[in-house]
Write a protein that holds these residues in place. Structure first.
Motif, PDB file in Angstrom:
ATOM      1  N   LYS A  58     -11.382   4.270  -1.884  1.00 48.74           N
ATOM      2  CA  LYS A  58     -11.275   5.692  -2.134  1.00 48.74           C
ATOM      3  C   LYS A  58     -10.194   5.929  -3.182  1.00 48.74           C
ATOM      4  O   LYS A  58      -9.257   5.164  -3.327  1.00 48.74           O
ATOM      5  N   LYS A  59     -10.336   7.021  -3.882  1.00 53.74           N
ATOM      6  CA  LYS A  59      -9.317   7.351  -4.880  1.00 53.74           C
ATOM      7  C   LYS A  59      -8.030   7.772  -4.178  1.00 53.74           C
ATOM      8  O   LYS A  59      -8.055   8.410  -3.149  1.00 53.74           O
ATOM      9  N   ASP A  60      -6.920   7.419  -4.815  1.00 54.45           N
ATOM     10  CA  ASP A  60      -5.632   7.766  -4.233  1.00 54.45           C
ATOM     11  C   ASP A  60      -5.428   9.278  -4.305  1.00 54.45           C
ATOM     12  O   ASP A  60      -5.906   9.949  -5.205  1.00 54.45           O
ATOM     13  N   GLY A  61      -4.708   9.790  -3.331  1.00 46.02           N
ATOM     14  CA  GLY A  61      -4.416  11.218  -3.312  1.00 46.02           C
ATOM     15  C   GLY A  61      -3.537  11.531  -2.129  1.00 46.02           C
ATOM     16  O   GLY A  61      -3.315  10.703  -1.260  1.00 46.02           O
ATOM     17  N   GLN A  88      -4.034   0.373  -2.360  1.00 46.74           N
ATOM     18  CA  GLN A  88      -4.666   1.371  -1.501  1.00 46.74           C
ATOM     19  C   GLN A  88      -5.157   0.742  -0.190  1.00 46.74           C
ATOM     20  O   GLN A  88      -5.813  -0.308  -0.199  1.00 46.74           O
ATOM     21  N   LEU A  89      -4.839   1.379   0.927  1.00 50.96           N
ATOM     22  CA  LEU A  89      -5.357   0.950   2.219  1.00 50.96           C
ATOM     23  C   LEU A  89      -6.513   1.857   2.601  1.00 50.96           C
ATOM     24  O   LEU A  89      -6.430   3.079   2.444  1.00 50.96           O
ATOM     25  N   THR A  90      -7.602   1.272   3.068  1.00 51.34           N
ATOM     26  CA  THR A  90      -8.742   2.068   3.521  1.00 51.34           C
ATOM     27  C   THR A  90      -9.133   1.627   4.919  1.00 51.34           C
ATOM     28  O   THR A  90      -8.881   0.482   5.321  1.00 51.34           O
ATOM     29  N   PHE A  91      -9.728   2.543   5.655  1.00 47.68           N
ATOM     30  CA  PHE A  91     -10.318   2.205   6.958  1.00 47.68           C
ATOM     31  C   PHE A  91     -11.817   2.276   6.799  1.00 47.68           C
ATOM     32  O   PHE A  91     -12.358   3.283   6.359  1.00 47.68           O
ATOM     33  N   GLN A  92     -12.498   1.196   7.147  1.00 48.09           N
ATOM     34  CA  GLN A  92     -13.950   1.159   7.017  1.00 48.09           C
ATOM     35  C   GLN A  92     -14.593   0.874   8.362  1.00 48.09           C
ATOM     36  O   GLN A  92     -14.211  -0.068   9.057  1.00 48.09           O
ATOM     37  N   ARG A  93     -15.543   1.716   8.712  1.00 44.60           N
ATOM     38  CA  ARG A  93     -16.249   1.546   9.978  1.00 44.60           C
ATOM     39  C   ARG A  93     -16.977   0.218  10.031  1.00 44.60           C
ATOM     40  O   ARG A  93     -17.530  -0.242   9.051  1.00 44.60           O
ATOM     41  N   SER A  94     -17.024  -0.361  11.210  1.00 39.81           N
ATOM     42  CA  SER A  94     -17.833  -1.551  11.446  1.00 39.81           C
ATOM     43  C   SER A  94     -19.190  -1.114  11.978  1.00 39.81           C
ATOM     44  O   SER A  94     -19.461   0.078  12.181  1.00 39.81           O
ATOM     45  N   CYS A 104       0.823  -1.215   0.000  1.00 40.30           N
ATOM     46  CA  CYS A 104       0.000   0.000   0.000  1.00 40.30           C
ATOM     47  C   CYS A 104       0.852   1.258   0.000  1.00 40.30           C
ATOM     48  O   CYS A 104       1.936   1.294   0.601  1.00 40.30           O
ATOM     49  N   THR A 105       0.369   2.289  -0.661  1.00 45.08           N
ATOM     50  CA  THR A 105       1.093   3.554  -0.703  1.00 45.08           C
ATOM     51  C   THR A 105       1.084   4.201   0.683  1.00 45.08           C
ATOM     52  O   THR A 105       0.154   4.013   1.470  1.00 45.08           O
ATOM     53  N   LYS A 106       2.127   4.980   0.959  1.00 46.19           N
ATOM     54  CA  LYS A 106       2.200   5.654   2.257  1.00 46.19           C
ATOM     55  C   LYS A 106       1.073   6.666   2.417  1.00 46.19           C
ATOM     56  O   LYS A 106       0.553   6.865   3.515  1.00 46.19           O
ATOM     57  N   ASP A 107       0.691   7.313   1.304  1.00 43.63           N
ATOM     58  CA  ASP A 107      -0.416   8.268   1.366  1.00 43.63           C
ATOM     59  C   ASP A 107      -1.706   7.586   1.810  1.00 43.63           C
ATOM     60  O   ASP A 107      -2.450   8.115   2.645  1.00 43.63           O
TER      61      ASP A 107
END
Length: 303
Positions: A297-300, A95-101, A63-66
């Motif tokens: 989510k889109k990278d940025g 891409q790493l994402t955080f998703q609410r449970s 995963c990217t650092k961003d």
């Protein structure tokens, strides 16, 4: 590997900690008295070191650092902690994402709406349910139930109640058909399937899964209707925003999506891959995991 982790930590955890401190000092972000962003990030960092993508590659390597920084910031700004099962880190491609449970959605709703309590109950055949419609909302709901009516094969609906600060009660009511329609948008539901597969999580724990689905819908309506322009709400809305369908088709995630609110999910998102039989570990995990069924989510750049 130790040096590499140290560099990633410096470029992600340390950067996020600095940004959060800036938010706090400027008065843009306020945490509950019991929440420690430092402890949450320490817990998240330990979890991330064991998080893998669908090909068993370490998330911190692929995963990217961003995206790692953004995922950590999303978690902290919402005041959530992964060790409390309030959210999960999911890998989509690089891409790493955080998703609410499910638990995280309730925690955020209590914080945003200052709700005193959030509860749910299942309605069975033979139960008596009376309510009124006042200004387009369900009100004065009365539910009478006989103990002998309790049978997971005779569920006809479920409802959630959110008690607000001034004593006002918001009620969300769903029929079993609506609940199954929500479940049908997930990857575990086969095309043409009309009810839960025998032995599946949604069959064995149907009552709990029905309650989680109706609570998620009730909470999301509060979050989606909030006009709060705070840093926290911007990150909450960012997590819930709609993403291009093709991204998920091209880059499948490392986690199976289970039991969440699907109102805005399109049919093209439904079958990324053929559903597979659940193991006992997956069934237990499904009781805790409530990922949002959306593309990454889109990278940025972070923040």
């Amino acid at each position: 590997m130790t040096n590499q982790l140290a560099l990633v930590k410096k470029d992600t955890v340390d950067v996020v900690a600095k940004k959060v401190k800036e938010f706090q000092e400027s008065g843009e972000l306020h945490f509950p008295a019991f929440y420690s962003p430092e402890n949450a990030m320490k817990s998240a960092w330990l979890i991330l070191q064991n998080t893998q993508d669908r090909n068993k590659r370490p998330a911190l390597e692929v995963c990217t650092k961003d995206s790692i920084a953004n995922a950590l910031l999303d978690m902290v700004v919402q005041g959530l902690n992964p060790t409390k099962k309030q959210g999960y880190f999911i890998v989509y491609g690089n891409q790493l994402t955080f998703q609410r449970s499910y638990f995280g959605t309730m925690a955020v709703t209590k914080r945003v709406a200052k709700a005193k309590s959030i509860d749910a109950a299942v309605i069975y055949e033979g139960d008596t349910v009376d309510y009124e419609i006042v200004n387009g909302r369900i009100a004065n709901l009365k539910h009478k139930q006989q103990f002998g009516n309790i049978d997971k094969e005779k569920i006809i609906g479920a409802y959630a109640t959110i008690v607000l600060p001034e004593g006002e009660v918001y009620i969300e009511l769903m029929t079993i058909a609506e609940i199954r329609q929500a479940w049908s948008k997930a990857q575990f539901w086969s095309k043409g399937q009309d009810k839960e597969k025998e032995g599946s999580t949604h069959d064995e724990f149907k009552q709990e899964m029905a309650k989680k689905t109706v609570i998620n819908r009730a909470c999301k309506k509060f979050l989606n209707s909030s006009d709060d322009e705070s840093v926290m709400m911007k990150h909450i809305n960012k997590e819930d925003e709609e993403i291009e369908v093709q991204q998920e088709i091209d880059e499948n995630a490392n986690g199976e999506v289970l039991d969440m609110e699907f109102d805005e999910v399109t049919e093209e998102q439904k079958q990324v891959e053929e559903p597979k039989e659940e193991s006992q570990e997956e069934k237990q995990s499904a009781l805790e995991m409530e990922f949002v069924d959306e593309e990454p989510k889109k990278d940025g750049a972070p923040f």
